[in-house]
Scaffold this motif. Structure first.
Motif, PDB file in Angstrom:
ATOM      1  N   GLY A  58      85.325  68.001  38.328  1.00  0.00           N
ATOM      2  CA  GLY A  58      84.125  68.614  37.276  1.00  0.00           C
ATOM      3  C   GLY A  58      84.200  69.816  36.771  1.00  0.00           C
ATOM      4  N   VAL A  59      85.337  70.721  36.956  1.00  0.00           N
ATOM      5  CA  VAL A  59      85.243  71.860  36.263  1.00  0.00           C
ATOM      6  C   VAL A  59      85.593  71.974  34.971  1.00  0.00           C
ATOM      7  N   LYS A  61      88.878  70.163  33.912  1.00  0.00           N
ATOM      8  CA  LYS A  61      90.309  70.114  33.952  1.00  0.00           C
ATOM      9  C   LYS A  61      90.804  69.145  32.487  1.00  0.00           C
ATOM     10  N   THR A  63      89.211  67.892  30.000  1.00  0.00           N
ATOM     11  CA  THR A  63      88.410  68.388  28.579  1.00  0.00           C
ATOM     12  C   THR A  63      89.407  69.459  28.291  1.00  0.00           C
ATOM     13  N   ARG A  99      86.798  59.301  35.639  1.00  0.00           N
ATOM     14  CA  ARG A  99      86.385  60.767  35.312  1.00  0.00           C
ATOM     15  C   ARG A  99      87.417  61.253  34.565  1.00  0.00           C
ATOM     16  N   ARG A 101      89.041  61.948  31.497  1.00  0.00           N
ATOM     17  CA  ARG A 101      88.536  61.780  29.955  1.00  0.00           C
ATOM     18  C   ARG A 101      89.576  62.447  29.168  1.00  0.00           C
ATOM     19  N   ASP A 194      79.933  78.641  27.918  1.00  0.00           N
ATOM     20  CA  ASP A 194      78.616  78.376  27.613  1.00  0.00           C
ATOM     21  C   ASP A 194      77.544  78.372  28.454  1.00  0.00           C
ATOM     22  N   LEU A 195      77.698  78.350  29.865  1.00  0.00           N
ATOM     23  CA  LEU A 195      76.592  78.204  30.783  1.00  0.00           C
ATOM     24  C   LEU A 195      76.500  79.835  31.364  1.00  0.00           C
ATOM     25  N   ALA A 226      85.689  74.586  26.866  1.00  0.00           N
ATOM     26  CA  ALA A 226      86.700  73.338  26.441  1.00  0.00           C
ATOM     27  C   ALA A 226      85.830  72.415  25.567  1.00  0.00           C
ATOM     28  N   LEU A 227      84.622  72.525  25.404  1.00  0.00           N
ATOM     29  CA  LEU A 227      84.060  71.549  24.246  1.00  0.00           C
ATOM     30  C   LEU A 227      84.234  72.057  22.986  1.00  0.00           C
TER      31      LEU A 227
HETATM   32  N1  LIG Z   1      79.076  72.780  28.943  1.00  0.00           N
HETATM   33  C1  LIG Z   1      80.269  72.541  29.157  1.00  0.00           C
HETATM   34  N2  LIG Z   1      80.690  71.313  29.585  1.00  0.00           N
HETATM   35  C2  LIG Z   1      81.967  71.135  29.784  1.00  0.00           C
HETATM   36  C3  LIG Z   1      82.942  71.982  29.491  1.00  0.00           C
HETATM   37  N3  LIG Z   1      84.217  71.552  29.762  1.00  0.00           N
HETATM   38  C4  LIG Z   1      84.271  70.441  30.171  1.00  0.00           C
HETATM   39  N4  LIG Z   1      82.631  70.081  30.263  1.00  0.00           N
HETATM   40  C5  LIG Z   1      81.936  68.895  30.730  1.00  0.00           C
HETATM   41  O1  LIG Z   1      82.179  68.650  32.101  1.00  0.00           O
HETATM   42  C6  LIG Z   1      82.246  67.477  32.639  1.00  0.00           C
HETATM   43  C7  LIG Z   1      83.422  67.319  33.534  1.00  0.00           C
HETATM   44  O2  LIG Z   1      84.539  67.609  32.738  1.00  0.00           O
HETATM   45  P1  LIG Z   1      86.053  66.902  33.067  1.00  0.00           P
HETATM   46  O3  LIG Z   1      87.199  67.479  31.925  1.00  0.00           O
HETATM   47  O4  LIG Z   1      86.048  65.596  33.222  1.00  0.00           O
HETATM   48  O5  LIG Z   1      86.393  67.839  34.430  1.00  0.00           O
HETATM   49  P2  LIG Z   1      87.618  67.619  35.490  1.00  0.00           P
HETATM   50  O6  LIG Z   1      87.877  68.994  35.955  1.00  0.00           O
HETATM   51  O7  LIG Z   1      89.002  66.841  34.976  1.00  0.00           O
HETATM   52  O8  LIG Z   1      87.040  66.519  36.442  1.00  0.00           O
HETATM   53  P3  LIG Z   1      87.742  65.711  37.644  1.00  0.00           P
HETATM   54  O9  LIG Z   1      88.954  65.145  36.881  1.00  0.00           O
HETATM   55  O10 LIG Z   1      86.579  64.506  37.680  1.00  0.00           O
HETATM   56  O11 LIG Z   1      87.970  66.579  38.683  1.00  0.00           O
HETATM   57  C8  LIG Z   1      82.325  66.785  31.417  1.00  0.00           C
HETATM   58  O12 LIG Z   1      80.908  66.216  31.322  1.00  0.00           O
HETATM   59  C9  LIG Z   1      82.626  67.622  30.336  1.00  0.00           C
HETATM   60  O13 LIG Z   1      82.291  67.274  29.337  1.00  0.00           O
HETATM   61  C10 LIG Z   1      82.638  73.501  28.967  1.00  0.00           C
HETATM   62  O14 LIG Z   1      83.376  74.303  28.646  1.00  0.00           O
HETATM   63  N5  LIG Z   1      81.090  73.504  28.855  1.00  0.00           N
END
Ligand SMILES: Nc1nc2c(ncn2[C@@H]2O[C@H](COP(=O)(O)OP(=O)(O)OP(=O)(O)O)[C@@H](O)[C@H]2O)c(=O)[nH]1
Ligand SMILES: [Mg+2]
Length: 317
Positions: A58-59, A61, A63, A99, A101, A194-195, A226-227
């Motif tokens: 959820g960090v 990656k 995105t 997850r 995406r 942004d957090l 990343a958004l």
């Molecule tokens: N506010 C914010 N949210 C973000 C950012 N980057 C990603 N997110 C959100 O964080 C959530 C998790 O993002 P993912 O890209 O799925 O994270 P991940 O590390 O690939 O997660 P896993 O594959 O499940 O381990 C999603 O809801 C994203 O939209 C950011 O820079 N800021």
């Protein structure tokens, strides 16, 4: 069959996604046999840069990879993404499958999700898929792996550039420092800038790294959101800088050697595991000797020698 494969290979060399997918499916279905298919693809002198993204669930990656791939593709680079998706052997369910995406990547970027057993981290099929994508001439292969256990050590034998992704955290010490993940990154990203707390985490990471230098490379620390694709540009520059560094000192050649040695180890393990099962069933002489050893005692050294004899005679059969 053979004509089909020739057609698939020529399609895949033109980066036709369906052809690439079908070749990867061959690798996934039977990794060992797929080596003969991979060998049929002409060797590419061009080097592929392999980037591994690792970090807790959820960090961000996926995105981030999405944004990085978009920026690289805009510059004309060919990019393939492999998201490694561990499944728990107990529940059989995907831990993070839903997850992943990556729906927004540009259409020319190839994306593949690859399921592995939780305990096997980067299995042979993933390593051979990288071998395949290299031969197909992709400029970049981006791997997404969870930042847990075995994954973080194996990724070091596979990726030329390792990007460790973190996010703002409350608490005295960030989890990553406790988890020992601070040893492996070439680039550290504090995502979700942004957090609240992003600057604090950024400073903690800088402090934890303490200007560590690795063979002439000082790990970079980058804040991203990343958004917003524009905020990911410094990360892309850092990846490109590291690619130049890696090639200058020949680290990419060393990494490929390490990866191939891991491939060989896994091939041998796969081949030997059949023999191991055969010689250890309760019907075998070896099993009877083992029971006798446990019952009556004897020389363990002799018994270990007997194991080697039995295994090698079974191999030679
Ligand atoms: N506010 C914010 N949210 C973000 C950012 N980057 C990603 N997110 C959100 O964080 C959530 C998790 O993002 P993912 O890209 O799925 O994270 P991940 O590390 O690939 O997660 P896993 O594959 O499940 O381990 C999603 O809801 C994203 O939209 C950011 O820079 N800021
Ligand atoms: Mg993900």
């Amino acid at each position: 069959m053979s004509v089909d494969i020739t057609r698939l290979i020529s399609g895949a060399l033109k980066k036709d996604k369906v052809s690439v997918s079908k070749l990867i499916t061959l690798v996934e279905t039977n990794p060992l046999n797929s080596i003969s298919v991979i060998m049929r693809i002409p060797y590419q002198p061009k080097t592929t840069h392999i980037v591994g993204f690792t970090g807790a669930a959820g960090v961000g990656k996926s995105t981030l990879i999405n944004a990085v791939a978009t920026l690289l593709a805009r510059e004309g680079g060919s990019v393939a993404i492999i998201a490694v998706d561990p499944r728990s052997p107990i529940t059989g369910g995907a831990i993070m499958g839903d997850r992943v995406r990556m729906k927004d990547v540009p259409k020319e970027v190839y994306v593949r999700s690859m399921t592995t057993h939780e305990e096997e981290s980067l299995p042979l099929k993933t390593l051979l898929t990288i071998e395949l994508l290299e031969r197909l001439g992709f400029d970049y292969v981006i791997l997404e792996t969870p930042g847990a256990g075995q994954f973080s050590t194996r990724i070091m034998s596979v990726a030329d550039t390792i990007v460790v992704v973190l996010m703002p955290e409350s608490g005295d010490e960030i989890q990553a420092i406790k988890a020992g993940i601070m040893e492996i990154g070439d680039i550290y990203v504090v995502n979700k800038a942004d957090l609240p707390g992003a600057n604090l985490t950024y400073n903690q990471v800088l402090f934890a790294l303490n200007s560590a230098e690795r063979r002439g490379w000082t790990p970079r620390v980058i804040l991203t959101n990343a958004l917003s694709i524009a905020s990911v540009e410094p990360l892309v520059s850092a990846i490109k800088d590291h690619a130049v560094f890696v090639r200058k000192i020949g680290l990419n050649i060393e990494k490929r050697t390490l990866r191939r040695s891991l491939e060989l180890q896994l091939i041998i393990e796969e081949e030997l595991s059949k023999v191991i099962k055969e010689v250890s069933t309760p019907q075998t002489t070896l099993f009877k000797e083992f029971e006798k050893l446990l019952r009556d005692g004897g020389s363990l050294k002799e018994f270990l020698k007997r194991i080697k004899e039995e295994v090698s005679s079974r191999i030679n059969e």
